[in-house]
Design a protein around this motif. Structure first.
Motif, PDB file in Angstrom:
ATOM      1  N   GLY A  96      91.362  13.070 -53.682  1.00  0.00           N
ATOM      2  CA  GLY A  96      91.417  14.514 -53.501  1.00  0.00           C
ATOM      3  C   GLY A  96      90.423  15.231 -54.391  1.00  0.00           C
ATOM      4  O   GLY A  96      89.218  14.992 -54.345  1.00  0.00           O
ATOM      5  N   GLN A  97      90.928  16.117 -55.258  1.00  0.00           N
ATOM      6  CA  GLN A  97      90.093  16.897 -56.158  1.00  0.00           C
ATOM      7  C   GLN A  97      89.756  16.157 -57.444  1.00  0.00           C
ATOM      8  O   GLN A  97      89.060  16.698 -58.302  1.00  0.00           O
ATOM      9  CB  GLN A  97      90.800  18.213 -56.502  1.00  0.00           C
ATOM     10  CG  GLN A  97      91.067  19.107 -55.314  1.00  0.00           C
ATOM     11  CD  GLN A  97      91.929  20.292 -55.674  1.00  0.00           C
ATOM     12  OE1 GLN A  97      92.316  20.499 -56.826  1.00  0.00           O
ATOM     13  NE2 GLN A  97      92.247  21.111 -54.680  1.00  0.00           N
ATOM     14  N   CYS A  98      90.254  14.952 -57.592  1.00  0.00           N
ATOM     15  CA  CYS A  98      90.119  14.221 -58.855  1.00  0.00           C
ATOM     16  C   CYS A  98      89.122  13.079 -58.723  1.00  0.00           C
ATOM     17  O   CYS A  98      88.923  12.520 -57.651  1.00  0.00           O
ATOM     18  CB  CYS A  98      91.481  13.685 -59.284  1.00  0.00           C
ATOM     19  SG  CYS A  98      92.734  14.982 -59.517  1.00  0.00           S
ATOM     20  N   GLY A  99      88.496  12.740 -59.830  1.00  0.00           N
ATOM     21  CA  GLY A  99      87.510  11.677 -59.875  1.00  0.00           C
ATOM     22  C   GLY A  99      86.725  11.803 -61.169  1.00  0.00           C
ATOM     23  O   GLY A  99      87.271  12.157 -62.216  1.00  0.00           O
ATOM     24  N   LEU A 100      85.429  11.501 -61.118  1.00  0.00           N
ATOM     25  CA  LEU A 100      84.551  11.725 -62.258  1.00  0.00           C
ATOM     26  C   LEU A 100      84.138  13.189 -62.239  1.00  0.00           C
ATOM     27  O   LEU A 100      83.656  13.692 -61.218  1.00  0.00           O
ATOM     28  CB  LEU A 100      83.329  10.810 -62.187  1.00  0.00           C
ATOM     29  CG  LEU A 100      82.358  10.864 -63.364  1.00  0.00           C
ATOM     30  CD1 LEU A 100      83.038  10.501 -64.672  1.00  0.00           C
ATOM     31  CD2 LEU A 100      81.170   9.939 -63.107  1.00  0.00           C
ATOM     32  N   LEU A 101      84.291  13.888 -63.349  1.00  0.00           N
ATOM     33  CA  LEU A 101      84.190  15.342 -63.353  1.00  0.00           C
ATOM     34  C   LEU A 101      83.025  15.823 -64.215  1.00  0.00           C
ATOM     35  O   LEU A 101      81.877  15.632 -63.879  1.00  0.00           O
ATOM     36  CB  LEU A 101      85.541  15.924 -63.790  1.00  0.00           C
ATOM     37  CG  LEU A 101      86.742  15.479 -62.920  1.00  0.00           C
ATOM     38  CD1 LEU A 101      88.060  15.881 -63.543  1.00  0.00           C
ATOM     39  CD2 LEU A 101      86.609  16.022 -61.510  1.00  0.00           C
ATOM     40  N   ASP A 102      83.302  16.444 -65.355  1.00  0.00           N
ATOM     41  CA  ASP A 102      82.239  17.099 -66.119  1.00  0.00           C
ATOM     42  C   ASP A 102      81.516  16.115 -67.024  1.00  0.00           C
ATOM     43  O   ASP A 102      82.024  15.015 -67.334  1.00  0.00           O
ATOM     44  CB  ASP A 102      82.836  18.240 -66.949  1.00  0.00           C
ATOM     45  CG  ASP A 102      81.805  19.293 -67.322  1.00  0.00           C
ATOM     46  OD1 ASP A 102      80.722  19.308 -66.694  1.00  0.00           O
ATOM     47  OD2 ASP A 102      82.065  20.109 -68.218  1.00  0.00           O
ATOM     48  N   VAL A 103      80.338  16.516 -67.490  1.00  0.00           N
ATOM     49  CA  VAL A 103      79.568  15.741 -68.456  1.00  0.00           C
ATOM     50  C   VAL A 103      78.912  16.715 -69.415  1.00  0.00           C
ATOM     51  O   VAL A 103      78.505  17.819 -69.029  1.00  0.00           O
ATOM     52  CB  VAL A 103      78.521  14.843 -67.746  1.00  0.00           C
ATOM     53  CG1 VAL A 103      77.512  15.678 -66.946  1.00  0.00           C
ATOM     54  CG2 VAL A 103      77.794  13.947 -68.743  1.00  0.00           C
TER      55      VAL A 103
END
Length: 377
Positions: A96-103
């Protein structure tokens, strides 16, 4: 999907705050959907073929790091080519909206080579947003470790957040979502759902965090729904953030130590499906009023302050991307007051927006064939 009825928890901060002029204007029914600005921005493709890119962070040597939500971290080289995915990342729960995000790149990167990222970490009970760091040496990561884990784990694929901002003292502020199914927990100070947390480079809670009775040591602020953009004000050092509301109620806030931003007891959004009110839609003792609200929603994303001469007349403006709005939004500020808004239609969902070291604004488009654009005038 419908939310349950919000439980009434005593807010942590009981000091009444003055209603800001822009919220008064919203309540008076002034235009919430301004016409697009006459001036147009010209998107120039810098990179393409990205699978749901989520964030970009620039390195001091002219390269950049780009996350793809599907669990890949890639280097954009100075010549515009993309590296293969960097090895060594912890397991990422992509749903869904989740996974690898900010860096984010450490301000002392030239000395320590550290980079930080957030991701959905699988575990007992579901997943939660975690913060990891590693040392970037050439095109390889080493010394990778997870330094902070949002508690509790939740069986959810929504509202993972998140954004990372280095504060002036070298600590990291991380915006965390309420995970959608646990929205009332945003008012519970003892967990990390719907919070900003503040940690040091090792993931430890600084001694000057609020640490009020019953508050988790890492919590900096509470009452957030789903933070999607955050940036440090270049003059004041204040932490500014944007977050999604439900069916309207997107917000801009200045996030301060120990403050409560209201969700879900104070919100201009409405319940999905029924359209009924969720909480109060006006001043309420103990809660901070947003500086800007969008009804209907534009789904704000990456956030940046403009300090570049590339965009005459824009210096000091706050700019943000819009997913649902498919635009760059520029807010003219007078201190903390938003005095004007203009929209530059881009025709694509904008997931991140940053000012590069060359002064240009860069936008990541959301999708299976995502692109990195340089926005020229």
């Amino acid at each position: 999907m419908r939310h349950g009825r919000a439980r009434q928890h005593a807010p942590m901060n009981t000091r009444s705050r003055r209603l800001l002029p822009l919220v008064v204007a919203l309540a008076a029914g002034l235009a919430a959907n301004p016409a697009p600005a006459a001036e147009t921005l010209r998107p120039v493709v810098v990179a393409s073929g990205l699978d749901h890119p989520w964030a970009i962070a620039f390195l001091p040597d002219g390269r950049a790091l780009i996350t793809e939500k599907v669990g890949r971290l890639r280097l954009l080289r100075a010549d515009g080519t993309l590296s293969a995915p960097l090895a060594g990342l912890p397991a990422v729960d992509v749903r869904g909206q989740c996974g690898l995000l900010d860096v984010a790149v450490d301000p002392d990167f030239k000395r320590n080579g550290l980079v930080f990222w957030t991701f959905a970490e699988p575990g007992d009970g579901g997943n939660s947003t975690a913060l990891a760091r590693g040392r970037l040496d050439g095109d390889k990561l080493s010394e990778v470790r997870t330094i902070f884990r949002q508690q509790p784990k939740v069986s959810s694929s929504a509202h993972c957040g998140s954004r990372i901002v280095f504060l002036r003292d070298g600590t990291l502020a991380v915006g965390l979502g309420d995970r959608f199914s646990r929205r009332d927990d945003a008012q519970l100070p003892g967990n990390h759902l719907g919070k900003f947390v503040r940690v040091d480079r090792d993931g430890r809670a600084p001694a000057d965090n609020p640490r009020a009775a019953g508050m988790a040591a890492e919590v900096w602020s509470l009452g957030h729904r789903n933070v999607q953009g955050a940036a440090l004000h270049p003059q004041t050092g204040e932490l500014w953030a944007v977050e999604h509301g439900p069916q309207g109620g997107d917000e801009v806030n200045v996030v301060e130590r120990g403050r409560n931003y209201g969700w879900p007891l104070l919100t201009y959004g409405r319940n999905y499906g029924s359209g009924t009110r969720i909480g109060d839609e006006g001043p309420r003792a103990g809660f901070e009023q947003p500086l800007k609200v969008w009804v209907p929603s534009i789904a704000p994303s990456g956030l940046a302050f403009v300090g570049s001469e590339r965009y005459p007349g824009w210096q000091g403006s706050l700019v943000l991307g819009a997913l649902r709005g498919e635009a760059l939004v520029r807010l003219t500020l007078d201190g903390r007051r938003v005095v004007a808004e203009e929209r530059h239609e881009l025709g694509a969902r904008i997931r991140d927006l940053r000012q590069g070291p060359d002064g240009w604004l860069y936008a990541l488009t959301d999708g299976a064939d995502g692109r990195l654009w340089r926005l020229e005038r």
